[in-house]
Design a protein around this motif. Structure first.
Motif, PDB file in Angstrom:
ATOM      1  N   CYS A   1       0.833  -1.206   0.000  1.00 55.01           N
ATOM      2  CA  CYS A   1       0.000   0.000   0.000  1.00 55.01           C
ATOM      3  C   CYS A   1       0.866   1.252   0.000  1.00 55.01           C
ATOM      4  O   CYS A   1       0.576   2.225  -0.713  1.00 55.01           O
ATOM      5  CB  CYS A   1      -0.930   0.001   1.208  1.00 55.01           C
ATOM      6  N   SER A   2       1.920   1.242   0.803  1.00 52.52           N
ATOM      7  CA  SER A   2       2.837   2.389   0.846  1.00 52.52           C
ATOM      8  C   SER A   2       3.518   2.596  -0.500  1.00 52.52           C
ATOM      9  O   SER A   2       3.650   3.730  -0.975  1.00 52.52           O
ATOM     10  CB  SER A   2       3.885   2.164   1.941  1.00 52.52           C
ATOM     11  N   ASP A   3       3.952   1.503  -1.123  1.00 57.70           N
ATOM     12  CA  ASP A   3       4.583   1.602  -2.441  1.00 57.70           C
ATOM     13  C   ASP A   3       3.610   2.190  -3.464  1.00 57.70           C
ATOM     14  O   ASP A   3       3.991   3.026  -4.294  1.00 57.70           O
ATOM     15  CB  ASP A   3       5.032   0.216  -2.919  1.00 57.70           C
ATOM     16  N   ILE A   4       2.363   1.755  -3.407  1.00 56.03           N
ATOM     17  CA  ILE A   4       1.349   2.261  -4.337  1.00 56.03           C
ATOM     18  C   ILE A   4       1.194   3.765  -4.172  1.00 56.03           C
ATOM     19  O   ILE A   4       1.138   4.516  -5.158  1.00 56.03           O
ATOM     20  CB  ILE A   4       0.002   1.548  -4.099  1.00 56.03           C
ATOM     21  N   ARG A   5       1.145   4.234  -2.944  1.00 54.16           N
ATOM     22  CA  ARG A   5       0.946   5.663  -2.698  1.00 54.16           C
ATOM     23  C   ARG A   5       2.138   6.493  -3.171  1.00 54.16           C
ATOM     24  O   ARG A   5       1.973   7.676  -3.507  1.00 54.16           O
ATOM     25  CB  ARG A   5       0.665   5.912  -1.211  1.00 54.16           C
ATOM     26  N   GLN A   6       3.303   5.907  -3.191  1.00 53.22           N
ATOM     27  CA  GLN A   6       4.467   6.615  -3.720  1.00 53.22           C
ATOM     28  C   GLN A   6       4.460   6.668  -5.248  1.00 53.22           C
ATOM     29  O   GLN A   6       5.023   7.583  -5.844  1.00 53.22           O
ATOM     30  CB  GLN A   6       5.750   5.954  -3.236  1.00 53.22           C
ATOM     31  N   LYS A   7       3.790   5.700  -5.875  1.00 52.55           N
ATOM     32  CA  LYS A   7       3.789   5.617  -7.328  1.00 52.55           C
ATOM     33  C   LYS A   7       2.583   6.304  -7.976  1.00 52.55           C
ATOM     34  O   LYS A   7       2.695   6.843  -9.078  1.00 52.55           O
ATOM     35  CB  LYS A   7       3.803   4.143  -7.771  1.00 52.55           C
TER      36      LYS A   7
ATOM     37  N   LYS B   1      -6.569   7.259  -3.401  1.00 57.45           N
ATOM     38  CA  LYS B   1      -7.186   7.700  -2.141  1.00 57.45           C
ATOM     39  C   LYS B   1      -7.274   6.563  -1.128  1.00 57.45           C
ATOM     40  O   LYS B   1      -6.622   6.576  -0.108  1.00 57.45           O
ATOM     41  CB  LYS B   1      -8.589   8.262  -2.427  1.00 57.45           C
ATOM     42  N   HIS B   2      -8.099   5.563  -1.395  1.00 63.86           N
ATOM     43  CA  HIS B   2      -8.279   4.453  -0.459  1.00 63.86           C
ATOM     44  C   HIS B   2      -7.879   3.129  -1.120  1.00 63.86           C
ATOM     45  O   HIS B   2      -8.053   2.950  -2.327  1.00 63.86           O
ATOM     46  CB  HIS B   2      -9.731   4.361   0.005  1.00 63.86           C
ATOM     47  N   ILE B   3      -7.374   2.210  -0.292  1.00 62.95           N
ATOM     48  CA  ILE B   3      -6.965   0.883  -0.766  1.00 62.95           C
ATOM     49  C   ILE B   3      -7.563  -0.158   0.166  1.00 62.95           C
ATOM     50  O   ILE B   3      -7.445  -0.045   1.392  1.00 62.95           O
ATOM     51  CB  ILE B   3      -5.432   0.725  -0.782  1.00 62.95           C
ATOM     52  N   ALA B   4      -8.196  -1.167  -0.395  1.00 59.31           N
ATOM     53  CA  ALA B   4      -8.710  -2.287   0.392  1.00 59.31           C
ATOM     54  C   ALA B   4      -8.155  -3.586  -0.175  1.00 59.31           C
ATOM     55  O   ALA B   4      -8.236  -3.820  -1.384  1.00 59.31           O
ATOM     56  CB  ALA B   4     -10.230  -2.312   0.378  1.00 59.31           C
TER      57      ALA B   4
ATOM     58  N   ALA C   1      -4.729   5.888 -12.480  1.00 61.44           N
ATOM     59  CA  ALA C   1      -3.992   5.595 -11.245  1.00 61.44           C
ATOM     60  C   ALA C   1      -4.520   4.336 -10.566  1.00 61.44           C
ATOM     61  O   ALA C   1      -3.742   3.467 -10.159  1.00 61.44           O
ATOM     62  CB  ALA C   1      -4.078   6.782 -10.292  1.00 61.44           C
ATOM     63  N   SER C   2      -5.842   4.219 -10.432  1.00 67.78           N
ATOM     64  CA  SER C   2      -6.397   3.057  -9.731  1.00 67.78           C
ATOM     65  C   SER C   2      -6.221   1.772 -10.529  1.00 67.78           C
ATOM     66  O   SER C   2      -5.966   0.705  -9.959  1.00 67.78           O
ATOM     67  CB  SER C   2      -7.868   3.282  -9.396  1.00 67.78           C
ATOM     68  N   LEU C   3      -6.341   1.858 -11.863  1.00 64.84           N
ATOM     69  CA  LEU C   3      -6.138   0.668 -12.694  1.00 64.84           C
ATOM     70  C   LEU C   3      -4.713   0.140 -12.565  1.00 64.84           C
ATOM     71  O   LEU C   3      -4.491  -1.063 -12.387  1.00 64.84           O
ATOM     72  CB  LEU C   3      -6.458   0.996 -14.153  1.00 64.84           C
TER      73      LEU C   3
END
Length: 236
Positions: free
Chosen positions: A154-160, A164-167, A193-195
């Motif tokens: 999740c942290s890696d995703i937010r850096q890339k 907003k939210h991840i489940a 981004a989400s895809l």
């Protein structure tokens, strides 16, 4: 009259308010003498009208007031925040459970008024593998490490990507054919981004997270499988 500017109400944005001068007012006593004042009618339109909650008002201001001072006076009368600037803390929701996974639950957890896209991956049990009929899968995980690795993902995703939210839900124990073993949902302002984040999440989950899978076949046999993406997997 109007100009772009940054303020708590953004009343200046998009010129959604106008001024109408209505003549001089009586002066007021201030240190140093009388300050001439005038009546100003402020007309609100569109977004500014929604924020202020009124369409017009008349205010008394010093006759020699500068534009920036007038803007500040108007904003002081209507303290608050831009209606579009909703504060919402980003969430990472991680769940391992022996219970049936719910796509609706995952979607509801990542919905945000700030987002125009939700991307979803659902991994399900299929009924075959290399010519054998599969009746269910069984999953086992080392939970402390698995949860920690998913937090890192999740942290890696937010850096890339600006998401907003991840489940991330993963089922443990027996998972019958057609039922979900993993659900990943990500919300973002725009779909790209989400895809990309969902695709990254499932690929890295399979490679890094300590989850083991056993295939159970119709002929009363079974086999533990490893993901080919796992970094600890070795060639036979």
């Amino acid at each position: 009259m109007g100009a772009e500017g940054a303020g708590r109400l953004r009343l200046r944005a998009a010129s959604t308010w106008r001024l109408r001068f209505r003549g001089r007012d009586t002066g007021r006593d201030f240190p140093g003498g009388m300050v001439p004042r005038c009546q100003v009618e402020v007309l609100y339109f569109a977004k500014s009208a929604e924020i202020a909650g009124i369409r017009s008002e008349t205010i008394s201001v010093p006759q020699e007031i500068k534009a920036l001072q007038l803007w500040n006076e108007i904003e002081t009368r209507h303290p608050g925040k831009d209606m579009n600037e909703v504060e919402e803390k980003s969430k990472d929701i991680i769940k391992f459970t022996p219970e049936k996974l719910s796509v609706d639950e995952a979607l509801q957890l990542v919905i945000s008024p700030l987002c125009g896209a939700i991307s979803l991956f659902v991994g399900t049990t299929r009924n075959n593998f290399e010519g054998k009929k599969v009746i269910s899968l069984e999953y086992e995980a080392y939970l402390p490490m698995a949860e920690n690795e998913i937090r890192k993902i999740c942290s890696d995703i937010r850096q890339k990507w600006p998401v907003k939210h991840i489940a991330v839900f993963h089922r443990l124990g027996l998972v019958p054919v057609t039922e979900a073993s993993v659900i990943i949902a990500v919300s973002s302002a725009h779909r790209a981004a989400s895809l990309e984040a969902v695709s990254y999440a499932i690929d890295v989950l399979k490679a890094r997270v300590p989850i083991w899978k056993k295939e159970i076949y119709e002929e009363s046999s079974s086999s533990w499988k490893r993901n080919k993406e796992c970094f600890w997997a070795t060639s036979d």
